[in-house]
Scaffold this motif. Sequence first.
Motif, PDB file in Angstrom:
ATOM      1  N   GLY A   1      12.803   2.787  -4.637  1.00 13.20           N
ATOM      2  CA  GLY A   1      14.208   2.538  -4.901  1.00 13.20           C
ATOM      3  C   GLY A   1      15.055   2.290  -3.681  1.00 13.20           C
ATOM      4  O   GLY A   1      16.277   2.121  -3.786  1.00 13.20           O
ATOM      5  N   LYS A   2      14.440   2.254  -2.492  1.00 15.74           N
ATOM      6  CA  LYS A   2      15.178   2.062  -1.242  1.00 15.74           C
ATOM      7  C   LYS A   2      14.745   0.754  -0.577  1.00 15.74           C
ATOM      8  O   LYS A   2      13.755   0.132  -0.956  1.00 15.74           O
ATOM      9  N   GLY A   3      15.476   0.364   0.440  1.00 14.74           N
ATOM     10  CA  GLY A   3      15.127  -0.830   1.198  1.00 14.74           C
ATOM     11  C   GLY A   3      14.043  -0.541   2.219  1.00 14.74           C
ATOM     12  O   GLY A   3      13.686   0.612   2.480  1.00 14.74           O
ATOM     13  N   VAL A   4      13.527  -1.603   2.816  1.00 13.01           N
ATOM     14  CA  VAL A   4      12.516  -1.472   3.874  1.00 13.01           C
ATOM     15  C   VAL A   4      13.169  -0.879   5.114  1.00 13.01           C
ATOM     16  O   VAL A   4      14.276  -1.274   5.504  1.00 13.01           O
ATOM     17  N   GLN A   5      12.475   0.082   5.750  1.00 10.35           N
ATOM     18  CA  GLN A   5      13.012   0.748   6.939  1.00 10.35           C
ATOM     19  C   GLN A   5      11.971   0.803   8.044  1.00 10.35           C
ATOM     20  O   GLN A   5      10.768   0.948   7.775  1.00 10.35           O
ATOM     21  N   GLN A   6      12.438   0.699   9.275  1.00  9.52           N
ATOM     22  CA  GLN A   6      11.584   1.013  10.408  1.00  9.52           C
ATOM     23  C   GLN A   6      11.377   2.525  10.446  1.00  9.52           C
ATOM     24  O   GLN A   6      12.189   3.303   9.916  1.00  9.52           O
ATOM     25  N   ALA A   7      10.273   2.949  11.055  1.00 11.58           N
ATOM     26  CA  ALA A   7       9.921   4.364  11.010  1.00 11.58           C
ATOM     27  C   ALA A   7      11.032   5.269  11.525  1.00 11.58           C
ATOM     28  O   ALA A   7      11.322   6.315  10.925  1.00 11.58           O
ATOM     29  N   GLU A   8      11.678   4.883  12.629  1.00  4.86           N
ATOM     30  CA  GLU A   8      12.719   5.726  13.214  1.00  4.86           C
ATOM     31  C   GLU A   8      13.868   5.955  12.232  1.00  4.86           C
ATOM     32  O   GLU A   8      14.375   7.076  12.084  1.00  4.86           O
ATOM     33  N   GLU A   9      14.287   4.882  11.558  1.00 10.61           N
ATOM     34  CA  GLU A   9      15.379   4.998  10.589  1.00 10.61           C
ATOM     35  C   GLU A   9      14.945   5.856   9.397  1.00 10.61           C
ATOM     36  O   GLU A   9      15.705   6.711   8.919  1.00 10.61           O
ATOM     37  N   PHE A  10      13.746   5.644   8.929  1.00 13.51           N
ATOM     38  CA  PHE A  10      13.223   6.417   7.807  1.00 13.51           C
ATOM     39  C   PHE A  10      13.217   7.911   8.138  1.00 13.51           C
ATOM     40  O   PHE A  10      13.634   8.745   7.324  1.00 13.51           O
ATOM     41  N   LEU A  11      12.747   8.273   9.336  1.00 12.48           N
ATOM     42  CA  LEU A  11      12.604   9.685   9.701  1.00 12.48           C
ATOM     43  C   LEU A  11      13.946  10.381   9.878  1.00 12.48           C
ATOM     44  O   LEU A  11      14.032  11.609   9.711  1.00 12.48           O
ATOM     45  N   ARG A  12      14.998   9.636  10.188  1.00  5.66           N
ATOM     46  CA  ARG A  12      16.316  10.267  10.308  1.00  5.66           C
ATOM     47  C   ARG A  12      16.786  10.818   8.957  1.00  5.66           C
ATOM     48  O   ARG A  12      17.462  11.846   8.901  1.00  5.66           O
ATOM     49  N   GLY A  13      16.428  10.136   7.883  1.00  2.00           N
ATOM     50  CA  GLY A  13      16.856  10.615   6.567  1.00  2.00           C
ATOM     51  C   GLY A  13      15.772  11.319   5.787  1.00  2.00           C
ATOM     52  O   GLY A  13      16.044  11.938   4.751  1.00  2.00           O
ATOM     53  N   PHE A  14      14.527  11.235   6.285  1.00  3.29           N
ATOM     54  CA  PHE A  14      13.391  11.802   5.559  1.00  3.29           C
ATOM     55  C   PHE A  14      12.352  12.272   6.575  1.00  3.29           C
ATOM     56  O   PHE A  14      11.301  11.653   6.746  1.00  3.29           O
TER      57      PHE A  14
ATOM     58  N   ALA B   1       0.858  -1.188   0.000  1.00  5.90           N
ATOM     59  CA  ALA B   1       0.000   0.000   0.000  1.00  5.90           C
ATOM     60  C   ALA B   1       0.891   1.234   0.000  1.00  5.90           C
ATOM     61  O   ALA B   1       1.926   1.250   0.665  1.00  5.90           O
ATOM     62  N   TRP B   2       0.491   2.287  -0.722  1.00  6.96           N
ATOM     63  CA  TRP B   2       1.390   3.427  -0.855  1.00  6.96           C
ATOM     64  C   TRP B   2       0.650   4.759  -0.762  1.00  6.96           C
ATOM     65  O   TRP B   2      -0.562   4.840  -0.933  1.00  6.96           O
ATOM     66  N   CYS B   3       1.426   5.765  -0.466  1.00  7.64           N
ATOM     67  CA  CYS B   3       0.943   7.144  -0.482  1.00  7.64           C
ATOM     68  C   CYS B   3       2.089   8.017  -0.983  1.00  7.64           C
ATOM     69  O   CYS B   3       3.182   7.519  -1.244  1.00  7.64           O
ATOM     70  N   GLU B   4       1.831   9.306  -1.104  1.00 11.26           N
ATOM     71  CA  GLU B   4       2.880  10.232  -1.513  1.00 11.26           C
ATOM     72  C   GLU B   4       3.122  11.263  -0.412  1.00 11.26           C
ATOM     73  O   GLU B   4       2.188  11.705   0.250  1.00 11.26           O
ATOM     74  N   VAL B   5       4.399  11.594  -0.238  1.00 16.75           N
ATOM     75  CA  VAL B   5       4.810  12.553   0.784  1.00 16.75           C
ATOM     76  C   VAL B   5       5.588  13.671   0.105  1.00 16.75           C
ATOM     77  O   VAL B   5       6.481  13.411  -0.710  1.00 16.75           O
ATOM     78  N   GLY B   6       5.259  14.912   0.427  1.00 18.71           N
ATOM     79  CA  GLY B   6       5.949  16.051  -0.171  1.00 18.71           C
ATOM     80  C   GLY B   6       7.257  16.345   0.527  1.00 18.71           C
ATOM     81  O   GLY B   6       7.353  16.280   1.759  1.00 18.71           O
ATOM     82  N   LYS B   7       8.310  16.628  -0.264  1.00 20.77           N
ATOM     83  CA  LYS B   7       9.602  17.042   0.291  1.00 20.77           C
ATOM     84  C   LYS B   7      10.344  17.837  -0.785  1.00 20.77           C
ATOM     85  O   LYS B   7      10.450  17.386  -1.930  1.00 20.77           O
TER      86      LYS B   7
ATOM     87  N   VAL C   1       5.831   6.512  -1.106  1.00 21.45           N
ATOM     88  CA  VAL C   1       6.300   5.716   0.033  1.00 21.45           C
ATOM     89  C   VAL C   1       5.328   4.563   0.244  1.00 21.45           C
ATOM     90  O   VAL C   1       4.116   4.766   0.364  1.00 21.45           O
ATOM     91  N   LYS C   2       5.862   3.356   0.270  1.00 24.63           N
ATOM     92  CA  LYS C   2       5.041   2.203   0.624  1.00 24.63           C
ATOM     93  C   LYS C   2       4.944   2.096   2.137  1.00 24.63           C
ATOM     94  O   LYS C   2       5.935   2.309   2.847  1.00 24.63           O
TER      95      LYS C   2
ATOM     96  N   THR D   1       4.830   2.206  11.025  1.00 22.81           N
ATOM     97  CA  THR D   1       5.981   1.625  11.725  1.00 22.81           C
ATOM     98  C   THR D   1       7.022   1.032  10.791  1.00 22.81           C
ATOM     99  O   THR D   1       8.176   0.865  11.171  1.00 22.81           O
ATOM    100  N   GLN D   2       6.635   0.685   9.564  1.00 23.13           N
ATOM    101  CA  GLN D   2       7.588   0.121   8.604  1.00 23.13           C
ATOM    102  C   GLN D   2       7.232   0.648   7.215  1.00 23.13           C
ATOM    103  O   GLN D   2       6.099   0.481   6.754  1.00 23.13           O
ATOM    104  N   VAL D   3       8.199   1.275   6.565  1.00 23.91           N
ATOM    105  CA  VAL D   3       7.927   1.933   5.283  1.00 23.91           C
ATOM    106  C   VAL D   3       9.063   1.653   4.303  1.00 23.91           C
ATOM    107  O   VAL D   3      10.123   1.135   4.666  1.00 23.91           O
ATOM    108  N   GLN D   4       8.823   2.055   3.050  1.00 24.53           N
ATOM    109  CA  GLN D   4       9.835   1.860   2.015  1.00 24.53           C
ATOM    110  C   GLN D   4       9.682   2.936   0.951  1.00 24.53           C
ATOM    111  O   GLN D   4       8.650   3.041   0.308  1.00 24.53           O
ATOM    112  N   ARG D   5      10.715   3.752   0.781  1.00 21.58           N
ATOM    113  CA  ARG D   5      10.729   4.735  -0.291  1.00 21.58           C
ATOM    114  C   ARG D   5      11.052   4.061  -1.613  1.00 21.58           C
ATOM    115  O   ARG D   5      11.697   3.011  -1.658  1.00 21.58           O
TER     116      ARG D   5
END
Length: 308
Positions: free
Chosen positions: A286-299, A233-239, A246-247, A280-284
């Motif tokens: 072209g990127k690997g699966v990330q836990q939310a905390e790791e994802f938010l550090r870079g995005f 399942a996916w949505c879009e996030v503005g940056k 983002v899945k 709690t778990q997402v994937q941008r």
Amino acid sequence: MRLAFMGTPDFSVPALAELIAAGHDVVAVYSQPPRKAGRGMAETPSPVHAFAEAQGIEVRTPEKLRDAAAQEAFRALDLDAAIVAAYGLILPQPILDAPRLGCLNIHASLLPRWRGAAPIQRAIMAGDSETGVAIMQMEKGLDTGPVLLMERTPIGTQETAGELHDRLSTIGAGLMVRALAALERDSLEVTPQPEDGVTYADKIDKAEAHIDWTRPAHELDCHIRGLSPFPGAWCEVGKDGKRQRVKVLRAVPVDGSGTPGAALDDALTIACGDGALRLTQVQRAGKGVQQAEEFLRGFPVAAGTVLT
């Protein structure tokens, strides 16, 4: 028994392995033809194909089974039964009729609920509390044949389609071995499917994977888990003035309210039509699966950001 096995994806491999371990004579395996995959787009055999070859079993990969030559080659195997598990081709009547005991299918639902292509995903997406595996005698209709054995299992409140897939694959493998043993003893009770309770598990359309934040949080939780890990399942996030896809692979319903799709904090708590979800778990892309905390550090996604 003298068997042919007809299957293609990972789901089917445990059943083939169990049939071999139980001492059945699997004389041929039918699987979908190799497909191009990977960066080099090399032709890659299906998981069932690869496993069968490693066991020294003849593998056949016809594009279709409707021509007379393919049907005669199947009939010539002189089978007691054919075992079908997510094969991917429609079996015409001459194929269904060729084995002495017919063709038996491993179907990942509690028939007649969720006949069709995507029973595992649809059961979770619909919020079902339980599912299971049915061993079915195949006939011309879509998953309409009588049921020989069935085993039920609860769906975990946080279980994804991928996790349930693996459990049902194992259950189905053991159930088919039990069904064949009972068939040899002539002790199977054949139960026609009732007309009440029929539902269809349509193939997942990529368009329906888009998250509609106006839906209630508990529905979106089921939607996300039912599509995890694939297609996601996916949505879009503005940056930086751009929208990035983002899945969402896991989320937890939590208390909260606001404009649907709006981040309620800096920790990926997103308002829904009713309640909220903490992703709690997402994937941008072209990127690997990330836990939310790791994802938010870079995005980072600040409170007030609207996901679409």
